[in-house]
Design a protein around this motif. Structure first.
Motif, PDB file in Angstrom:
ATOM      1  N   MET A   1      28.161  41.816 -13.582  1.00  0.00           N
ATOM      2  CA  MET A   1      27.578  42.972 -12.957  1.00  0.00           C
ATOM      3  C   MET A   1      26.085  43.040 -13.272  1.00  0.00           C
ATOM      4  O   MET A   1      25.281  43.379 -12.412  1.00  0.00           O
ATOM      5  N   THR A   2      25.733  42.723 -14.504  1.00  0.00           N
ATOM      6  CA  THR A   2      24.325  42.743 -14.896  1.00  0.00           C
ATOM      7  C   THR A   2      23.501  41.769 -14.059  1.00  0.00           C
ATOM      8  O   THR A   2      22.411  42.099 -13.599  1.00  0.00           O
ATOM      9  N   ASN A   3      24.031  40.582 -13.851  1.00  0.00           N
ATOM     10  CA  ASN A   3      23.319  39.591 -13.046  1.00  0.00           C
ATOM     11  C   ASN A   3      23.170  40.060 -11.600  1.00  0.00           C
ATOM     12  O   ASN A   3      22.127  39.847 -10.982  1.00  0.00           O
ATOM     13  N   TYR A   4      24.196  40.683 -11.062  1.00  0.00           N
ATOM     14  CA  TYR A   4      24.151  41.193  -9.688  1.00  0.00           C
ATOM     15  C   TYR A   4      23.068  42.264  -9.554  1.00  0.00           C
ATOM     16  O   TYR A   4      22.256  42.223  -8.636  1.00  0.00           O
ATOM     17  N   VAL A   5      23.061  43.223 -10.462  1.00  0.00           N
ATOM     18  CA  VAL A   5      22.083  44.308 -10.417  1.00  0.00           C
ATOM     19  C   VAL A   5      20.670  43.754 -10.581  1.00  0.00           C
ATOM     20  O   VAL A   5      19.749  44.158  -9.864  1.00  0.00           O
ATOM     21  N   THR A   6      20.494  42.811 -11.490  1.00  0.00           N
ATOM     22  CA  THR A   6      19.182  42.209 -11.706  1.00  0.00           C
ATOM     23  C   THR A   6      18.687  41.517 -10.442  1.00  0.00           C
ATOM     24  O   THR A   6      17.537  41.709 -10.019  1.00  0.00           O
ATOM     25  N   LYS A   7      19.544  40.726  -9.820  1.00  0.00           N
ATOM     26  CA  LYS A   7      19.162  39.998  -8.607  1.00  0.00           C
ATOM     27  C   LYS A   7      18.785  40.969  -7.486  1.00  0.00           C
ATOM     28  O   LYS A   7      17.748  40.804  -6.836  1.00  0.00           O
ATOM     29  N   LYS A   8      19.614  41.977  -7.259  1.00  0.00           N
ATOM     30  CA  LYS A   8      19.347  42.951  -6.201  1.00  0.00           C
ATOM     31  C   LYS A   8      18.043  43.718  -6.457  1.00  0.00           C
ATOM     32  O   LYS A   8      17.276  43.979  -5.539  1.00  0.00           O
ATOM     33  N   THR A   9      17.787  44.081  -7.694  1.00  0.00           N
ATOM     34  CA  THR A   9      16.581  44.831  -8.033  1.00  0.00           C
ATOM     35  C   THR A   9      15.336  43.984  -7.830  1.00  0.00           C
ATOM     36  O   THR A   9      14.355  44.443  -7.232  1.00  0.00           O
ATOM     37  N   LEU A  10      15.348  42.757  -8.307  1.00  0.00           N
ATOM     38  CA  LEU A  10      14.163  41.907  -8.203  1.00  0.00           C
ATOM     39  C   LEU A  10      13.882  41.473  -6.765  1.00  0.00           C
ATOM     40  O   LEU A  10      12.739  41.198  -6.414  1.00  0.00           O
ATOM     41  N   GLU A  11      14.904  41.428  -5.925  1.00  0.00           N
ATOM     42  CA  GLU A  11      14.720  41.037  -4.521  1.00  0.00           C
ATOM     43  C   GLU A  11      14.354  42.210  -3.619  1.00  0.00           C
ATOM     44  O   GLU A  11      13.915  42.003  -2.498  1.00  0.00           O
ATOM     45  N   LYS A  12      14.517  43.424  -4.109  1.00  0.00           N
ATOM     46  CA  LYS A  12      14.248  44.609  -3.280  1.00  0.00           C
ATOM     47  C   LYS A  12      12.766  44.678  -2.926  1.00  0.00           C
ATOM     48  O   LYS A  12      11.900  44.542  -3.767  1.00  0.00           O
ATOM     49  N   VAL A  13      12.494  44.888  -1.644  1.00  0.00           N
ATOM     50  CA  VAL A  13      11.122  45.028  -1.157  1.00  0.00           C
ATOM     51  C   VAL A  13      10.725  46.493  -1.254  1.00  0.00           C
ATOM     52  O   VAL A  13      11.426  47.378  -0.762  1.00  0.00           O
ATOM     53  N   THR A  14       9.595  46.747  -1.899  1.00  0.00           N
ATOM     54  CA  THR A  14       9.126  48.119  -2.084  1.00  0.00           C
ATOM     55  C   THR A  14       8.335  48.575  -0.860  1.00  0.00           C
ATOM     56  O   THR A  14       8.119  47.802   0.079  1.00  0.00           O
ATOM     57  N   ASP A  15       7.869  49.808  -0.877  1.00  0.00           N
ATOM     58  CA  ASP A  15       7.184  50.371   0.289  1.00  0.00           C
ATOM     59  C   ASP A  15       5.855  49.690   0.618  1.00  0.00           C
ATOM     60  O   ASP A  15       5.352  49.815   1.730  1.00  0.00           O
ATOM     61  N   ASN A  16       5.275  48.946  -0.325  1.00  0.00           N
ATOM     62  CA  ASN A  16       4.019  48.253  -0.028  1.00  0.00           C
ATOM     63  C   ASN A  16       4.248  46.786   0.373  1.00  0.00           C
ATOM     64  O   ASN A  16       3.299  46.022   0.477  1.00  0.00           O
ATOM     65  N   GLY A  17       5.496  46.395   0.584  1.00  0.00           N
ATOM     66  CA  GLY A  17       5.810  45.055   1.055  1.00  0.00           C
ATOM     67  C   GLY A  17       6.018  44.007  -0.026  1.00  0.00           C
ATOM     68  O   GLY A  17       6.320  42.865   0.276  1.00  0.00           O
ATOM     69  N   GLN A  18       5.855  44.384  -1.277  1.00  0.00           N
ATOM     70  CA  GLN A  18       6.060  43.449  -2.384  1.00  0.00           C
ATOM     71  C   GLN A  18       7.452  43.639  -2.974  1.00  0.00           C
ATOM     72  O   GLN A  18       8.032  44.721  -2.866  1.00  0.00           O
ATOM     73  N   THR A  19       7.969  42.606  -3.619  1.00  0.00           N
ATOM     74  CA  THR A  19       9.216  42.760  -4.368  1.00  0.00           C
ATOM     75  C   THR A  19       8.872  43.384  -5.714  1.00  0.00           C
ATOM     76  O   THR A  19       7.707  43.414  -6.125  1.00  0.00           O
ATOM     77  N   TRP A  20       9.883  43.855  -6.422  1.00  0.00           N
ATOM     78  CA  TRP A  20       9.626  44.442  -7.738  1.00  0.00           C
ATOM     79  C   TRP A  20       9.071  43.402  -8.698  1.00  0.00           C
ATOM     80  O   TRP A  20       8.240  43.723  -9.542  1.00  0.00           O
ATOM     81  N   ALA A  21       9.503  42.164  -8.584  1.00  0.00           N
ATOM     82  CA  ALA A  21       8.983  41.108  -9.451  1.00  0.00           C
ATOM     83  C   ALA A  21       7.489  40.893  -9.225  1.00  0.00           C
ATOM     84  O   ALA A  21       6.749  40.592 -10.165  1.00  0.00           O
ATOM     85  N   GLN A  22       7.017  41.057  -7.996  1.00  0.00           N
ATOM     86  CA  GLN A  22       5.595  40.909  -7.687  1.00  0.00           C
ATOM     87  C   GLN A  22       4.799  42.161  -8.056  1.00  0.00           C
ATOM     88  O   GLN A  22       3.648  42.074  -8.478  1.00  0.00           O
ATOM     89  N   ARG A  23       5.412  43.303  -7.897  1.00  0.00           N
ATOM     90  CA  ARG A  23       4.701  44.568  -8.058  1.00  0.00           C
ATOM     91  C   ARG A  23       4.597  45.029  -9.506  1.00  0.00           C
ATOM     92  O   ARG A  23       3.581  45.602  -9.917  1.00  0.00           O
ATOM     93  N   LEU A  24       5.608  44.783 -10.285  1.00  0.00           N
ATOM     94  CA  LEU A  24       5.669  45.320 -11.643  1.00  0.00           C
ATOM     95  C   LEU A  24       5.664  44.181 -12.658  1.00  0.00           C
ATOM     96  O   LEU A  24       6.604  43.379 -12.704  1.00  0.00           O
TER      97      LEU A  24
END
Length: 62
Positions: A1-24
């Motif tokens: 479950m941890t791996n699933y949540v991590t993958k989904k969070t890091l792949e999510k595109v934020t409102d400025n068009g970047q993923t969380w990995a790129q933005r934060l």
């Protein structure tokens, strides 16, 4: 479950068009630990200690 949540969070595109990995900064390093912590807190909050508590702790009416 941890791996699933991590993958989904890091792949999510934020409102400025970047993923969380790129933005934060550090998101790629700390997200898995944070996801694990949240999942454990939820598990403990709702009383699920292990899959064996039904065998060990008698339920009322049994």
């Amino acid at each position: 479950m941890t791996n699933y949540v991590t993958k989904k969070t890091l792949e999510k595109v934020t409102d400025n068009g970047q993923t969380w990995a790129q933005r934060l900064a550090g998101a790629d390093v700390m997200t898995k630990y944070h996801a694990y912590s949240v999942l454990e807190a939820l598990r403990l909050e709702y009383g699920m200690v292990s899959g064996f508590e039904k065998l060990i702790i008698p339920q009322s009416g049994e």
